[in-house]
Design an enzyme around this catalytic site. Structure first.
Site, PDB file in Angstrom:
ATOM      1  N   ASP A 190      19.732  -8.741   0.191  1.00 18.63           N
ATOM      2  CA  ASP A 190      20.856  -9.599  -0.162  1.00 18.63           C
ATOM      3  C   ASP A 190      22.177  -8.822  -0.037  1.00 18.63           C
ATOM      4  O   ASP A 190      22.272  -7.676  -0.495  1.00 18.63           O
ATOM      5  CB  ASP A 190      20.663 -10.075  -1.612  1.00 18.63           C
ATOM      6  CG  ASP A 190      21.599 -11.195  -1.994  1.00 18.63           C
ATOM      7  OD1 ASP A 190      21.550 -12.248  -1.341  1.00 18.63           O
ATOM      8  OD2 ASP A 190      22.380 -11.022  -2.961  1.00 18.63           O
ATOM      9  N   GLU A 239       7.079   5.584   5.504  1.00 16.36           N
ATOM     10  CA  GLU A 239       5.927   6.293   4.934  1.00 16.36           C
ATOM     11  C   GLU A 239       4.736   5.355   4.764  1.00 16.36           C
ATOM     12  O   GLU A 239       3.617   5.796   4.584  1.00 16.36           O
ATOM     13  CB  GLU A 239       6.257   6.829   3.530  1.00 16.36           C
ATOM     14  CG  GLU A 239       7.192   8.001   3.490  1.00 16.36           C
ATOM     15  CD  GLU A 239       7.600   8.288   2.052  1.00 16.36           C
ATOM     16  OE1 GLU A 239       6.826   7.976   1.096  1.00 16.36           O
ATOM     17  OE2 GLU A 239       8.714   8.803   1.869  1.00 16.36           O
TER      18      GLU A 239
END
Ligand code: GLC
Length: 474
Positions: A190, A239
């Site tokens: 957002d 990751e």
């Protein structure tokens, strides 16, 4: 890596208005789980869930009071886990909304003793600068008890966090991990361009930008340091296995200001809002598409979301909105559609006394706000009497039940378009004025904005009997 998001169709679920499983008039997570088969049949690749976190709902969830929980109105964390598992079982990915620019004023970060370590606050008697709130009035409110001004680019119930602070950055890394560990496939960010403000808090330069989407501001948003945040987030998400994705809400009228957010070590995607601001006009739309493709490494197409007028209304009718469906789904790259777009829902002209959008309330009705595109989805011919915003009686015939299997219905058009969606390289075709045409592999998409027709070849799909838009096989 599959990079599935490169040409995915994302379906935006506005949680409050999608599907209500417990009959309280408000949509919820179990309601979404129950409709996953509908979404699988539609053949979307992913859903984006608007904020479902604990929140006083001052901005219907974009005021988050706890970033790692579920608002009881919408369900529980167990409901969330079940939703993810059920979606994945159907090959539907799940992207959640993260709201890092501001929290709720009810968040313990803001109500507790540590506020000044996390939020943009300033002492003194005078307004700190000329920044306006997106929704009217200054972006600053004075807190008498604490003796300081606090910043809110949106409502005062949404104080802006201070992203120049490491503490804030650390908190959000943990929040991202919390949801990644629960299996989300990515985040819609957002106000992604807004997190970092110019540390000096200097005035927006004159002439003061009037664009109400804040897109042309210079000091309150879009500072170079915001890119450090996204480089850090990118390392973090990389990751994880499974090809997860960031989609930024990056709003600028100049596409060249969007491009840096899409550098290879930052966000994967950023909404391209330029089509949201175009009239239904061949030249304007061609120019917007052309500019976006020229300026951006990947373009994420959008016609509708929970903040803008629905296209049936914006483009002047169902004929145009049906043609827009074929245009959207033929463009190269990822596309977002908003719940109800596939049903041809129009913007609802709601009576003022039911409107709830803070834009309406804060401008004392001068701006009607966004409730008209947030009316709950009609699933059955029998409408829901207690829906939190009233559904017009005409929506009975627009309901999913009424449109399913009905020849030529909006829903069947979307289903067909999603199953035939072209791929491959993109090339404009020469076309007469008032017409727009381009090739994708063996299909040509032609959109007629006026009365002239130029259809040559085997029509694979037409938006209507008049062939306002067609996909043609060469
Ligand atoms: C974004 C959201 C909008 C919200 C605002 C503040 O623009 O899409 O719905 O009101 O941010 O969070």
């Amino acid at each position: 890596m599959s990079e599935w998001w490169r040409d995915a169709v994302f379906y935006q679920v506005y949680v409050r208005s999608f599907a209500d499983s417990d009959g309280d008039g408000v949509g919820d997570l179990p309601g979404i789980t129950a409709k996953l088969d509908y979404l699988r049949e539609l053949a979307v690749d992913a859903i984006w869930l608007t904020p479902f976190y604990p929140s006083p709902q001052a901005d219907h969830g974009y005021d988050v009071a706890d970033y790692v929980g579920v608002e009881p109105l919408f369900g529980t964390l167990d409901d969330f886990d079940e939703l993810i598992a059920s979606a994945h079982a159907r090959d539907i990915r799940v992207v959640v909304d993260i709201v890092p620019n501001h929290s709720s004023s009810q968040h313990p970060w803001f109500t507790g003793p540590d506020r000044e370590r996390r939020y943009v606050t300033v002492g003194g008697d005078d307004l700190p600068n000329n920044w306006p709130s997106n929704w009217g009035g200054p972006a600053w409110t004075y807190d008498d008890e604490r003796g300081h001004w606090f910043l809110h680019l949106f409502a005062p119930e949404q104080p802006d966090l201070d992203w120049n602070r490491q503490l804030v950055r650390n908190d959000f890394r943990e929040i991202l991990r919390f949801w990644l560990d629960r299996g989300v496939d990515g985040f819609r960010i957002d106000v992604a361009h807004g997190l970092v403000k110019k540390a000096s808090l200097e005035n927006e330069p004159e002439p003061f930008p009037t664009n109400r989407f804040s897109s042309d501001w210079r000091t309150a948003i879009d500072q170079p340091e915001v890119h450090d945040v996204y480089r850090d987030w990118r390392r973090l998400i990389d990751e994880y296995d499974g090809d997860r994705v960031f989609v930024g809400e990056v709003v600028f009228s100049d596409q060249r200001r969007v491009a840096p957010y899409l550098r290879t070590d930052e966000l994967h995607l950023a909404f391209n809002f330029s089509l949201v601001f175009q009239p239904w006009d061949a030249d304007a739309i061609r120019e917007s598409i052309g500019e976006s493709l020229r300026e951006l490494p990947i373009v994420t197409w959008v016609f509708e979301n929970h903040d803008v007028t629905r296209i049936v209304t914006r483009f002047g009718g169902e004929r145009q909105a049906r043609a827009a469906a074929l245009l959207l789904l033929a463009l190269p790259g990822p596309a977002f559609m908003y719940q109800g777009q596939e049903l041809g829902l129009e913007e609802v002209d709601l009576p003022d006394d039911v409107r709830q959008d803070p834009i309406f309330l804060r401008t004392e009705g001068q701006r009607k706000g966004r409730d008209g595109c947030r009316v709950p989805i009609p699933w059955t011919r029998e409408l829901q009497a207690n829906a939190w915003l009233p559904q017009p009686a005409s929506w009975s015939e627009k309901s999913v039940a009424a449109q399913t299997g009905r020849d030529g219905s909006f829903l069947e058009l979307y289903r067909a378009a999603l199953s035939l969606r072209p791929s491959g390289s993109f090339a404009w075709r020469e076309s007469q004025p008032g017409t727009l045409a381009f090739d994708r592999d063996e299909l040509t998409c032609i959109v007629h904005f006026g009365d002239e027709r130029m259809v040559d070849g085997e029509v694979v799909l037409a938006s209507d009997a008049d062939q306002t838009a067609v996909w043609v096989r060469r």
